[in-house]
Each structure stands twice: as structure tokens, then as C-alpha cells.
Design a protein around this motif. Structure first.
Motif, PDB file in Angstrom:
ATOM      1  N   ASP A 198     -12.379  -1.221  -6.533  1.00 31.28           N
ATOM      2  CA  ASP A 198     -13.812  -1.085  -6.280  1.00 31.28           C
ATOM      3  C   ASP A 198     -14.417  -2.282  -5.556  1.00 31.28           C
ATOM      4  OD1 ASP A 198     -13.775   1.372  -7.593  1.00 31.28           O
ATOM      5  OD2 ASP A 198     -14.155   0.449  -9.550  1.00 31.28           O
ATOM      6  N   ASP A 199     -13.686  -3.417  -5.520  1.00 26.73           N
ATOM      7  CA  ASP A 199     -14.238  -4.613  -4.903  1.00 26.73           C
ATOM      8  C   ASP A 199     -14.061  -4.637  -3.388  1.00 26.73           C
ATOM      9  OD1 ASP A 199     -11.494  -4.758  -5.386  1.00 26.73           O
ATOM     10  OD2 ASP A 199     -11.489  -6.952  -5.272  1.00 26.73           O
ATOM     11  N   LEU A 200     -13.376  -3.653  -2.811  1.00 30.18           N
ATOM     12  CA  LEU A 200     -13.151  -3.617  -1.369  1.00 30.18           C
ATOM     13  C   LEU A 200     -14.283  -2.867  -0.675  1.00 30.18           C
ATOM     14  CD1 LEU A 200      -9.319  -2.832  -1.209  1.00 30.18           C
ATOM     15  CD2 LEU A 200     -10.435  -5.037  -0.872  1.00 30.18           C
ATOM     16  N   ASP A 201     -14.702  -3.390   0.479  1.00 30.51           N
ATOM     17  CA  ASP A 201     -15.782  -2.744   1.222  1.00 30.51           C
ATOM     18  C   ASP A 201     -15.266  -1.722   2.223  1.00 30.51           C
ATOM     19  OD1 ASP A 201     -14.596  -4.608   2.813  1.00 30.51           O
ATOM     20  OD2 ASP A 201     -16.431  -5.540   3.533  1.00 30.51           O
ATOM     21  N   LEU A 202     -13.946  -1.630   2.371  1.00 27.50           N
ATOM     22  CA  LEU A 202     -13.342  -0.586   3.191  1.00 27.50           C
ATOM     23  C   LEU A 202     -11.921  -0.300   2.711  1.00 27.50           C
ATOM     24  CD1 LEU A 202     -11.202  -2.176   5.172  1.00 27.50           C
ATOM     25  CD2 LEU A 202     -13.192  -2.558   6.577  1.00 27.50           C
ATOM     26  N   ILE A 203     -11.363   0.815   3.144  1.00 25.18           N
ATOM     27  CA  ILE A 203     -10.015   1.213   2.744  1.00 25.18           C
ATOM     28  C   ILE A 203      -9.103   1.215   3.968  1.00 25.18           C
ATOM     29  CG2 ILE A 203      -8.592   3.051   1.774  1.00 25.18           C
ATOM     30  CD1 ILE A 203     -11.003   4.024   0.244  1.00 25.18           C
ATOM     31  N   PRO A 204      -8.053   0.416   3.975  1.00 24.18           N
ATOM     32  CA  PRO A 204      -7.083   0.479   5.074  1.00 24.18           C
ATOM     33  C   PRO A 204      -6.290   1.783   4.999  1.00 24.18           C
ATOM     34  CG  PRO A 204      -6.890  -1.582   3.823  1.00 24.18           C
ATOM     35  CD  PRO A 204      -7.716  -0.643   3.009  1.00 24.18           C
ATOM     36  N   PHE A 205      -5.955   2.325   6.148  1.00 24.28           N
ATOM     37  CA  PHE A 205      -5.153   3.547   6.200  1.00 24.28           C
ATOM     38  C   PHE A 205      -3.749   3.283   6.739  1.00 24.28           C
ATOM     39  CE2 PHE A 205      -9.304   6.113   6.871  1.00 24.28           C
ATOM     40  CZ  PHE A 205      -9.583   6.016   5.522  1.00 24.28           C
ATOM     41  N   SER A 206      -3.405   2.017   6.889  1.00 19.59           N
ATOM     42  CA  SER A 206      -2.109   1.669   7.466  1.00 19.59           C
ATOM     43  C   SER A 206      -1.640   0.348   6.875  1.00 19.59           C
ATOM     44  CB  SER A 206      -2.215   1.560   8.986  1.00 19.59           C
ATOM     45  OG  SER A 206      -3.167   0.561   9.343  1.00 19.59           O
ATOM     46  N   GLY A 207      -0.478  -0.124   7.331  1.00 20.27           N
ATOM     47  CA  GLY A 207       0.060  -1.387   6.855  1.00 20.27           C
ATOM     48  C   GLY A 207      -0.358  -2.548   7.750  1.00 20.27           C
ATOM     49  N   LYS A 208       0.326  -3.651   7.608  1.00 19.29           N
ATOM     50  CA  LYS A 208       0.049  -4.843   8.401  1.00 19.29           C
ATOM     51  C   LYS A 208       0.558  -4.633   9.819  1.00 19.29           C
ATOM     52  CE  LYS A 208       0.320  -9.871   7.950  1.00 19.29           C
ATOM     53  NZ  LYS A 208       0.926 -10.985   7.188  1.00 19.29           N
ATOM     54  N   SER A 209      -0.198  -5.059  10.797  1.00 19.49           N
ATOM     55  CA  SER A 209       0.135  -4.784  12.194  1.00 19.49           C
ATOM     56  C   SER A 209       1.189  -5.731  12.738  1.00 19.49           C
ATOM     57  CB  SER A 209      -1.123  -4.883  13.064  1.00 19.49           C
ATOM     58  OG  SER A 209      -1.622  -6.215  13.061  1.00 19.49           O
ATOM     59  N   LEU A 210       1.983  -5.225  13.698  1.00 18.63           N
ATOM     60  CA  LEU A 210       2.975  -6.007  14.448  1.00 18.63           C
ATOM     61  C   LEU A 210       3.827  -6.871  13.520  1.00 18.63           C
ATOM     62  CD1 LEU A 210       0.640  -7.049  17.405  1.00 18.63           C
ATOM     63  CD2 LEU A 210       2.276  -5.150  17.328  1.00 18.63           C
ATOM     64  N   THR A 211       4.309  -6.245  12.466  1.00 24.15           N
ATOM     65  CA  THR A 211       5.059  -6.959  11.432  1.00 24.15           C
ATOM     66  C   THR A 211       6.319  -6.191  11.059  1.00 24.15           C
ATOM     67  OG1 THR A 211       2.985  -7.838  10.528  1.00 24.15           O
ATOM     68  CG2 THR A 211       4.926  -7.969   9.117  1.00 24.15           C
ATOM     69  N   LYS A 212       7.410  -6.911  10.857  1.00 21.74           N
ATOM     70  CA  LYS A 212       8.633  -6.282  10.371  1.00 21.74           C
ATOM     71  C   LYS A 212       8.373  -5.807   8.945  1.00 21.74           C
ATOM     72  CE  LYS A 212      12.514  -8.031  11.599  1.00 21.74           C
ATOM     73  NZ  LYS A 212      13.691  -8.936  11.722  1.00 21.74           N
ATOM     74  N   THR A 213       8.554  -4.509   8.705  1.00 19.95           N
ATOM     75  CA  THR A 213       8.156  -3.896   7.441  1.00 19.95           C
ATOM     76  C   THR A 213       9.368  -3.301   6.722  1.00 19.95           C
ATOM     77  OG1 THR A 213       6.009  -3.345   8.433  1.00 19.95           O
ATOM     78  CG2 THR A 213       6.599  -2.237   6.374  1.00 19.95           C
ATOM     79  N   ILE A 214       9.565  -3.726   5.481  1.00 14.85           N
ATOM     80  CA  ILE A 214      10.689  -3.241   4.667  1.00 14.85           C
ATOM     81  C   ILE A 214      10.275  -1.968   3.942  1.00 14.85           C
ATOM     82  CG2 ILE A 214      12.313  -3.800   2.817  1.00 14.85           C
ATOM     83  CD1 ILE A 214      11.653  -6.768   3.370  1.00 14.85           C
ATOM     84  N   GLY A 215      11.081  -0.935   4.085  1.00 15.69           N
ATOM     85  CA  GLY A 215      10.806   0.326   3.412  1.00 15.69           C
ATOM     86  C   GLY A 215      11.637   0.493   2.158  1.00 15.69           C
ATOM     87  N   CYS A 216      12.152   1.704   1.957  1.00 18.49           N
ATOM     88  CA  CYS A 216      12.868   2.022   0.727  1.00 18.49           C
ATOM     89  C   CYS A 216      14.358   2.237   0.991  1.00 18.49           C
ATOM     90  CB  CYS A 216      12.266   3.269   0.083  1.00 18.49           C
ATOM     91  SG  CYS A 216      12.020   4.645   1.237  1.00 18.49           S
ATOM     92  N   ASN A 217      15.107   2.358  -0.092  1.00 23.77           N
ATOM     93  CA  ASN A 217      16.552   2.567  -0.008  1.00 23.77           C
ATOM     94  C   ASN A 217      16.929   3.795  -0.820  1.00 23.77           C
ATOM     95  OD1 ASN A 217      19.324   2.556  -0.074  1.00 23.77           O
ATOM     96  ND2 ASN A 217      19.537   0.538  -0.979  1.00 23.77           N
ATOM     97  N   GLU A 218      17.176   4.895  -0.132  1.00 20.71           N
ATOM     98  CA  GLU A 218      17.682   6.105  -0.783  1.00 20.71           C
ATOM     99  C   GLU A 218      19.020   6.534  -0.191  1.00 20.71           C
ATOM    100  OE1 GLU A 218      13.439   8.272  -2.020  1.00 20.71           O
ATOM    101  OE2 GLU A 218      14.667   9.106  -0.406  1.00 20.71           O
ATOM    102  N   ASN A 219      19.355   5.966   0.968  1.00 19.24           N
ATOM    103  CA  ASN A 219      20.548   6.392   1.691  1.00 19.24           C
ATOM    104  C   ASN A 219      21.659   5.358   1.711  1.00 19.24           C
ATOM    105  OD1 ASN A 219      19.797   9.118   2.993  1.00 19.24           O
ATOM    106  ND2 ASN A 219      18.027   7.829   3.450  1.00 19.24           N
ATOM    107  N   GLY A 220      21.462   4.238   0.984  1.00 19.73           N
ATOM    108  CA  GLY A 220      22.490   3.196   0.950  1.00 19.73           C
ATOM    109  C   GLY A 220      22.101   1.941   1.683  1.00 19.73           C
ATOM    110  N   TYR A 221      20.947   1.968   2.348  1.00 20.78           N
ATOM    111  CA  TYR A 221      20.444   0.818   3.102  1.00 20.78           C
ATOM    112  C   TYR A 221      18.913   0.831   3.042  1.00 20.78           C
ATOM    113  CZ  TYR A 221      19.717   4.588   6.449  1.00 20.78           C
ATOM    114  OH  TYR A 221      19.329   5.778   7.021  1.00 20.78           O
TER     115      TYR A 221
END
Length: 446
Positions: A138-161
Motif C-alpha cells: 500500500d505504500d507504493l504510489d504506482l505498480i510496476p508491470f515489468s522487471g528491471k530494465s537492461l539487466t541480466k535476469t535469472i529465472g527458474c529451473n524446471e528443465n535442469g538449468y
């Protein structure tokens, strides 16, 4: 004397827990996760008071407490042992299959260790973000709809990597150059299946469609997005000269997600006010600051993160309890809306989306993605599937049924899920879906 020793042991144990909570909250995480540790503060403080109380009770009651405590501890650690063994068996199975099929080593590291290892070589790295996490702040004045820009982003591992991608200028999973295209062939919206969770480019749907069409494709999908977040993302990031919007609907949780999103004041404005916008494209620097502040960086792994100490901390049991409580809370929230009511809200959102697409001479397609449970549970119910399908067809929106087009034709549909287990789709699954979508749309054009 033995009874007093029991009280001393309990008191010492309680103080150690209290000190450990202070260390984790205030030193390890620098106070950034203090709200998370409030429960543990109260619990450890209660244990200290309880242990002091045991010094003053009679021997008979103390004996009963000792027996009860030992029984509870045996149960808790036995269940933790069961969960550990079960996870170990599953992991062994995954490793065997993965290493046999690929000749590569299965990446069994935890997400925090992956982040730590990669951050030693690259400061510009983060973990994948779910916009829905901001719905309850509730303390945020807006809601982001995406992640951090121009950044290497780590996802999940379901396939072995672990999946890893370089985010674009707005924090989505696209090559940044896609935003410079004068014409967009396909604009994808949806949740983690669209985002490309647990697979790398070019094995996600948007990358496959780029290859098939040899044209520009934009992906606005993000983990955890329900229909209202999808619509809001479209209003913020829709690009003129888009030929087709591909709206992906996941039957596993999209209706439940919508019931939560509809209660958020900011998201409701997208639904209720035709011209409402947060102007997120102009605020990316601020959005990046929010992402960095909300998700603190992982700390250097130490002996307290070892398997032995995780077992002593009942880590797996506590995680299971947390998921159970979250699911119960979600069920309570979902009860505010009947299936018919929430589908009616979906219909209104789709109507608004169709208006947006028609006004921009853009074709709208609705793509229905099946969940794992449909092929695992012989008594799987199709009421919600039929409700959604009917309202989409009533609106004359092309309905691409991935279950009918692909999964039902497989000898073993579960093989399109990683290791035949619950999760997202395999690389092969994503490729088949992409080819089918492209084929159907190309056929409609002809």
C-alpha cells in the motif's frame, strides 16, 4: 535437578533462537526484511517467557510438558525428514534423466547461490520479478508491470538449468531492438508461460514466433499476471502498427488471479477509467529503483545455509506451511466472486481489449493454455474451461485451443511438462505451441 535442567535447556534454546532471528533480520538482511521476521520475533520471545514459566511449575506438569515437547519435536523432524527424502528422490530422478539425455550436469544450486555466483562476475544482475507482488504494498504510489530494465535476469529451473535473459529497456523479456521496429507482427500478453519462464531464448514462444514469421515480436508477459494485469500492461505498452495481439490465458490460475487483481485500487482504475494510465514508459528509472529496493540482494552463502542447518531450521516444513497458508488466503479471496461473476469481469476486460485492438486496426487472438492437472487428474472438471470458451466465441474473438490442437494429440501429454512433473512446458512443448499458433493465424489470413 533433571526438571530444572530441562528448563535451562529450553531457556538457552529460546535465547539462541531469539539471537539468530536478530542476526538474520538486522545483520544478514540489514533490516530490509524486518516485516518477514516479525512472526519469528514474537515466537522466540514467547518461547523465552514460556521457558521462564517452566521454572515455577510442579514436577508432574513439567514431566507432561517434557513428554509433549519431545513428541512434537519427533513429529516435526520426522516430517522434515520425509520431505527431505521425497525431494531427494525427485531430484535424483531429474538428474538421471537430464544427464542421460543431454550429457550435461543438472544444476542443483538454489536460486540465491546462482545469484551469488553470477553476481561475483557481473554487478548488473537480478532475479525475475512478479508484478503481482506489488499489489499488496500500500505504500507504493504506482505498480510496476515489468522487471528491471537492461539487466541480466535469472529465472527458474524446471528443465535442469536456470533460465537467464537480458531484459529490454522496459524490463520485459525481449531483445531491446524490438522496440525500434516500425511494425510489430505479434504482441504477446499473458503470464509466466508467455514470459518464457524456465527456458532460454530462442525456446520461448515469442522467440519462436520471431523465427517463424521473420518479423518483429514483442513480449509483455510476466510471471503471475492475471487478466487485469495483462490488460493494464497493454494500455501502458501497446505499440502502434501492431498487426496482432496474442492474449494467452492459462487455465491453472488466471481466473483466481483476476479475483485478487480486481481488489487492487490502482489496477481497478484501468478497468473502471477508460483513459487511466500510470505513464510507466516515462518512469523506467523510478521503476528500476522500486525493483531494486523491494528485492534485496542475496547475501554471501555461509554455514547457516548448509543442508544440515536447513534441516535443523525445518526449512522445508516451514515452506510447505507458508504455501498452505497462502493458498488458503487465496481461496478466501476467490470466494468473493462466483465463477460466473469473475468470468463476466473477464468478458468486460476482453471487450475493452477488443475495442483497443479494433481502434488500432489490430487483430485480437485468444490462446487457451492447458494446465498439468488436466492430464494428471482423471476427474478434472471443465466447467471454467467451457465458461471462458463460450464468452470468447460469443465476442467473435478467434479462440486457439492448445489442448485440442496439441496436447490431446500426444500419446503422453505429460511429456510436454518438464520430467513429466507439474510446471511450465518443455522446450518441445513451447515449440509445438508456437508452430500451431503461427499455422492457425497464417491460415486465417489465407
Amino acid at each position: 535437578m533433571r526438571k530444572k535442567f530441562f528448563s535451562l535447556v529450553i531457556l538457552s534454546f529460546s535465547i539462541i533462537i531469539f539471537i539468530y532471528v536478530i542476526y538474520k533480520s538486522e545483520i544478514y538482511w540489514n533490516g530490509e526484511l524486518r516485516n518477514h521476521y516479525i512472526t519469528y520475533y514474537f515466537l522466540s520471545f514467547f518461547l523465552i517467557l514460556f521457558s521462564i514459566f517452566t521454572f515455577f511449575i510442579n514436577d508432574a506438569l513439567k514431566t507432561s510438558l517434557i513428554i509433549s515437547l519431545i513428541t512434537i519435536l519427533i513429529f516435526l523432524f520426522s516430517y522434515e525428514g520425509y520431505l527431505t527424502l521425497k525431494e531427494s528422490i525427485i531430484m535424483t530422478k531429474k538428474k538421471t534423466i537430464y544427464e542421460t539425455n543431454t550429457g550435461k550436469k543438472y544444476d542443483a544450486r538454489s536460486p540465491d547461490k546462482v545469484f551469488y555466483n553470477l553476481s561475483q562476475k557481473d554487478d548488473n544482475i537480478t532475479t525475475s520479478l512478479q508484478p503481482r507482488n506489488f499489489l499488496y504494498k500500500d505504500d507504493l504510489d504506482l505498480i510496476p508491470f515489468s522487471g528491471k530494465s537492461l539487466t541480466k535476469t535469472i529465472g527458474c529451473n524446471e528443465n535442469g538449468y536456470y533460465s537467464i535473459y537480458e531484459s529490454d529497456r522496459y524490463g520485459f523479456n525481449n531483445p531491446d531492438s524490438e522496440w525500434d521496429s516500425s511494425e510489430i507482427e505479434f504482441l504477446l500478453v499473458g503470464d509466466s508461460f508467455v514470459h518464457g519462464s524456465c527456458v532460454n531464448r530462442p525456446n520461448d514462444i515469442s522467440s519462436q514466433l520471431r523465427i517463424l514469421s521473420k518479423k518483429s515480436v514483442l513480449n509483455l508477459g510476466m510471471e503471475g499476471n492475471g487478466p487485469l494485469l495483462v490488460f493494464a500492461s497493454l494500455k501502458e505498452y501497446f505499440k502502434p502498427n501492431t498487426k496482432a495481439i496474442l492474449w494467452f490465458f492459462f487455465e491453472g490460475n488466471d481466473l483466481a488471479d483476476l479475483s485478487h487483481e480486481f481488489n487492487n485500487k490502482i489496477l481497478f482504475k484501468y478497468f473502471n477509467k477508460e483513459n487511466f494510465t500510470q505513464n510507466l514508459k516515462l518512469k523506467q528509472k523510478y521503476l528500476d529503483e522500486i525493483n531494486s529496493s523491494v528485492f534485496p540482494k542475496y547475501q554471501t552463502p555461509n554455514f547457516l545455509d548448509s543442508d544440515f542447518f536447513n534441516f535443523l531450521k525445518l526449512t522445508k516444513l516451514r515452506y510447505k506451511m507458508r504455501i498452505y497458508l497462502i493458498n488458503n488466503k487465496n481461496k478466501d479471496l476467490s470466494k468473493k466472486f462466483s465463477d460466473e461473476k469473475i468470468v463476466d469481469i473477464l468478458k468486460k476486460i476482453l471487450h475493452k481489449t477488443k475495442t483497443l485492438s479494433d481502434n488500432n486496426n489490430t487483430k485480437l487472438y485468444f490462446i487457451y493454455l492447458p494446465e498439468y492437472q488436466r492430464y494428471y487428474d482423471k476427474n478434472y472438471k471443465l466447467e471454467k474451461y467451457n465458461l471462458v470458451k463460450n464468452i470468447v466465441k460469443e465476442m467473435n474473438i478467434p479462440f486457439i485451443d492448445i489442448h485440442e490442437n496439441i496436447f490431446i494429440k500426444e500419446d503422453v501429454p505429460l511429456n510436454l511438462f518438464p520430467f513429466g512433473m507439474k510446471g511450465h512446458y518443455t522446450v518441445e512443448g513451447y515449440k509445438k505451441i508456437s508452430k500451431n499458433i503461427y499455422k492457425v493465424i497464417a491460415g486465417n489470413k489465407n
